[in-house]
Motif scaffolding. Structure first.
Motif, PDB file in Angstrom:
ATOM      1  N   LYS A 185     -77.699  22.057 -15.375  1.00 53.36           N
ATOM      2  CA  LYS A 185     -78.609  23.181 -15.572  1.00 53.36           C
ATOM      3  C   LYS A 185     -78.651  24.074 -14.338  1.00 53.36           C
ATOM      4  O   LYS A 185     -78.617  25.303 -14.436  1.00 53.36           O
ATOM      5  CB  LYS A 185     -80.003  22.665 -15.903  1.00 53.36           C
ATOM      6  CG  LYS A 185     -81.013  23.764 -16.201  1.00 53.36           C
ATOM      7  CD  LYS A 185     -82.363  23.186 -16.554  1.00 53.36           C
ATOM      8  CE  LYS A 185     -83.332  24.288 -16.961  1.00 53.36           C
ATOM      9  NZ  LYS A 185     -83.475  25.337 -15.925  1.00 53.36           N
ATOM     10  N   VAL A 186     -78.711  23.452 -13.159  1.00 52.22           N
ATOM     11  CA  VAL A 186     -78.778  24.238 -11.925  1.00 52.22           C
ATOM     12  C   VAL A 186     -77.495  25.031 -11.721  1.00 52.22           C
ATOM     13  O   VAL A 186     -77.526  26.219 -11.376  1.00 52.22           O
ATOM     14  CB  VAL A 186     -79.033  23.311 -10.715  1.00 52.22           C
ATOM     15  CG1 VAL A 186     -78.991  24.109  -9.419  1.00 52.22           C
ATOM     16  CG2 VAL A 186     -80.378  22.622 -10.861  1.00 52.22           C
ATOM     17  N   VAL A 187     -76.353  24.392 -11.926  1.00 56.16           N
ATOM     18  CA  VAL A 187     -75.072  25.071 -11.733  1.00 56.16           C
ATOM     19  C   VAL A 187     -74.945  26.253 -12.687  1.00 56.16           C
ATOM     20  O   VAL A 187     -74.518  27.350 -12.291  1.00 56.16           O
ATOM     21  CB  VAL A 187     -73.902  24.082 -11.927  1.00 56.16           C
ATOM     22  CG1 VAL A 187     -72.564  24.822 -11.988  1.00 56.16           C
ATOM     23  CG2 VAL A 187     -73.881  23.067 -10.790  1.00 56.16           C
ATOM     24  N   ARG A 188     -75.310  26.075 -13.943  1.00 55.59           N
ATOM     25  CA  ARG A 188     -75.202  27.165 -14.917  1.00 55.59           C
ATOM     26  C   ARG A 188     -76.175  28.287 -14.611  1.00 55.59           C
ATOM     27  O   ARG A 188     -75.870  29.465 -14.834  1.00 55.59           O
ATOM     28  CB  ARG A 188     -75.419  26.633 -16.331  1.00 55.59           C
ATOM     29  CG  ARG A 188     -74.290  25.729 -16.811  1.00 55.59           C
ATOM     30  CD  ARG A 188     -74.487  25.289 -18.251  1.00 55.59           C
ATOM     31  NE  ARG A 188     -73.396  24.435 -18.669  1.00 55.59           N
ATOM     32  CZ  ARG A 188     -72.223  24.879 -19.109  1.00 55.59           C
ATOM     33  NH1 ARG A 188     -72.008  26.178 -19.189  1.00 55.59           N
ATOM     34  NH2 ARG A 188     -71.274  24.038 -19.474  1.00 55.59           N
ATOM     35  N   ALA A 193     -69.893  30.933 -13.962  1.00 52.03           N
ATOM     36  CA  ALA A 193     -68.442  30.804 -13.811  1.00 52.03           C
ATOM     37  C   ALA A 193     -68.056  29.752 -12.774  1.00 52.03           C
ATOM     38  O   ALA A 193     -66.867  29.465 -12.599  1.00 52.03           O
ATOM     39  CB  ALA A 193     -67.831  32.148 -13.425  1.00 52.03           C
ATOM     40  N   GLY A 194     -69.017  29.178 -12.075  1.00 52.18           N
ATOM     41  CA  GLY A 194     -68.712  28.172 -11.057  1.00 52.18           C
ATOM     42  C   GLY A 194     -68.847  26.774 -11.613  1.00 52.18           C
ATOM     43  O   GLY A 194     -69.319  26.560 -12.731  1.00 52.18           O
ATOM     44  N   HIS A 195     -68.433  25.792 -10.827  1.00 52.94           N
ATOM     45  CA  HIS A 195     -68.604  24.400 -11.244  1.00 52.94           C
ATOM     46  C   HIS A 195     -68.683  23.476 -10.035  1.00 52.94           C
ATOM     47  O   HIS A 195     -68.355  23.862  -8.916  1.00 52.94           O
ATOM     48  CB  HIS A 195     -67.478  23.958 -12.198  1.00 52.94           C
ATOM     49  CG  HIS A 195     -66.107  24.061 -11.616  1.00 52.94           C
ATOM     50  ND1 HIS A 195     -65.329  25.183 -11.741  1.00 52.94           N
ATOM     51  CD2 HIS A 195     -65.366  23.180 -10.907  1.00 52.94           C
ATOM     52  CE1 HIS A 195     -64.162  25.001 -11.146  1.00 52.94           C
ATOM     53  NE2 HIS A 195     -64.161  23.792 -10.621  1.00 52.94           N
ATOM     54  N   ALA A 234     -63.158   9.028 -16.095  1.00 49.51           N
ATOM     55  CA  ALA A 234     -63.168  10.395 -15.572  1.00 49.51           C
ATOM     56  C   ALA A 234     -63.773  11.349 -16.583  1.00 49.51           C
ATOM     57  O   ALA A 234     -63.623  11.175 -17.795  1.00 49.51           O
ATOM     58  CB  ALA A 234     -61.751  10.832 -15.222  1.00 49.51           C
ATOM     59  N   GLY A 235     -64.440  12.369 -16.087  1.00 46.79           N
ATOM     60  CA  GLY A 235     -65.029  13.390 -16.944  1.00 46.79           C
ATOM     61  C   GLY A 235     -64.817  14.758 -16.342  1.00 46.79           C
ATOM     62  O   GLY A 235     -64.358  14.882 -15.200  1.00 46.79           O
ATOM     63  N   SER A 240     -68.223  23.138 -16.138  1.00 42.22           N
ATOM     64  CA  SER A 240     -66.928  23.635 -16.608  1.00 42.22           C
ATOM     65  C   SER A 240     -66.748  23.508 -18.117  1.00 42.22           C
ATOM     66  O   SER A 240     -65.807  24.050 -18.680  1.00 42.22           O
ATOM     67  CB  SER A 240     -65.795  22.881 -15.911  1.00 42.22           C
ATOM     68  OG  SER A 240     -65.829  21.492 -16.236  1.00 42.22           O
ATOM     69  N   THR A 241     -67.633  22.762 -18.779  1.00 44.01           N
ATOM     70  CA  THR A 241     -67.533  22.574 -20.226  1.00 44.01           C
ATOM     71  C   THR A 241     -68.910  22.767 -20.851  1.00 44.01           C
ATOM     72  O   THR A 241     -69.880  23.115 -20.170  1.00 44.01           O
ATOM     73  CB  THR A 241     -67.019  21.161 -20.564  1.00 44.01           C
ATOM     74  OG1 THR A 241     -67.949  20.183 -20.059  1.00 44.01           O
ATOM     75  CG2 THR A 241     -65.649  20.917 -19.943  1.00 44.01           C
ATOM     76  N   GLU A 242     -68.979  22.536 -22.139  1.00 48.40           N
ATOM     77  CA  GLU A 242     -70.269  22.614 -22.819  1.00 48.40           C
ATOM     78  C   GLU A 242     -71.219  21.554 -22.259  1.00 48.40           C
ATOM     79  O   GLU A 242     -70.782  20.473 -21.868  1.00 48.40           O
ATOM     80  CB  GLU A 242     -70.096  22.402 -24.320  1.00 48.40           C
ATOM     81  CG  GLU A 242     -69.372  23.536 -25.007  1.00 48.40           C
ATOM     82  CD  GLU A 242     -70.111  24.856 -24.876  1.00 48.40           C
ATOM     83  OE1 GLU A 242     -71.360  24.833 -24.980  1.00 48.40           O
ATOM     84  OE2 GLU A 242     -69.460  25.885 -24.647  1.00 48.40           O
TER      85      GLU A 242
END
Length: 314
Positions: A185-188, A193-195, A234-235, A240-242
């Motif tokens: 949530k914070v990143v979005r 566009a970042g990750h 790994a994920g 970067s994804t939904e």
């Protein structure tokens, strides 16, 4: 939250014994906010409440205190206790984290991890994210990773991610997927566009280790004189994804566990796993973490790095 409720209840009881009739919000709300916030914020909140209490005495149209000196003294004591409770709460939470001796270009912090210990090394490289949160009862949660994107790779962006992790990780019943979701949530919100490529590690009071990988290198387990991947699923990177597309957490076993960021693997390339062999030697996780930040061929340090000894070697 227990400290907040206890402090607020005690303050309310003190006001009641003093027969103070100030509106409830002027006493209870400062107490609740004060013991839940930083000491400086708690002091400001208490000071504002004190001004309102004084106003209720000076201005007749404002309902509130009796002019009895004992009632005013009780109010002052109750409001003064709020920042003291906040200071004690903050000091208890941070006392377990100590800074170890290290060269000036790297900061190494040691913290209990169940019956063992852990060390987190941070050296201020591009996009570096690192935070360790002791959990009540002897556990530990650590975030280690690298951000990508101009809006995230700023002091303010990195600090916002680390603070969000500390808030989320402080809850004793939070799960690793929950922590990854909070960071998502914070990143979005900061940079769609970042990750964030990160590993989140949890050590419980018994020394059991679990981790979740989000676009980051595999954890490494030291066995004898060599290091091998821990095999944690790994994920994708966070953001970067939904939302909700993270990998499942996996258990990690070994007498020493090392975690590095993508900056480490990018710097050492195909040799990165062999470089991690050095974490198996020595009894000091702080020294091992500091060694992992050394750049190849004497180059600039690359961080962050985490080394965990889940069980005591004493």
């Amino acid at each position: 939250m227990r400290a907040a409720l206890a402090g607020t209840t005690g303050n309310a009881m003190l006001m009641g014994l003093a027969e103070v009739s100030t509106p409830v919000g002027w006493v209870l709300l400062p107490g609740l906010l004060g013991v839940s916030a930083r000491p400086r914020v708690a002091a400001l909140v208490s000071a504002l409440a004190g001004v309102l209490v004084a106003l209720s005495v000076v201005v007749p149209v404002v309902p509130g205190h009796r002019s009895d000196p004992q009632a005013l003294l009780a109010s002052a004591a109750g409001l003064a206790a709020v920042p003291l409770l906040a200071w004690a709460r903050r000091r208890t939470r941070t006392a377990a984290v100590t800074r170890a001796a290290a060269p000036p270009d790297v900061a190494v912090f040691t913290v209990p991890a169940g019956p063992g210990s852990a060390a987190l090394a941070i050296c201020g490289t591009t996009g570096e994210i690192g935070a360790a949160v002791p959990v009540r009862g002897g556990g530990l949660r650590v975030l280690l990773g690298t951000v990508t994107g101009a809006a995230l790779d700023t002091p303010a962006g990195r600090r916002a991610i680390e603070q969000a992790f500390r808030r989320a990780a402080a809850g004793p019943r939070r799960t690793l997927p929950h922590l990854a979701g909070a960071l998502e949530k914070v990143v979005r919100d900061l940079a769609p566009a970042g990750h964030l490529r990160a590993t989140i590690v949890e050590v419980d009071r018994a020394g059991s280790v679990r981790a979740i990988r989000c676009g980051s290198p595999d954890l490494v387990v030291a066995a004898g004189d060599r290091a091998d991947p821990a095999g944690v699923p790994a994920g994708p990177a966070i953001g970067s994804t939904e939302p909700g597309g993270h990998a499942a957490p996996g258990p990690v076993t070994g007498h020493r566990i090392a975690v590095v960021g993508t900056g480490f693997t990018d710097a050492h390339r195909e040799r990165w796993l062999h470089v991690l062999d050095q974490v198996a030697a020595g009894d000091d996780p702080a020294r091992a973490a500091e060694l992992l930040t050394r750049g190849p061929l004497g180059g600039r340090r690359t961080g962050p790095a985490l080394v965990i000894d889940p069980s005591s070697r004493a």
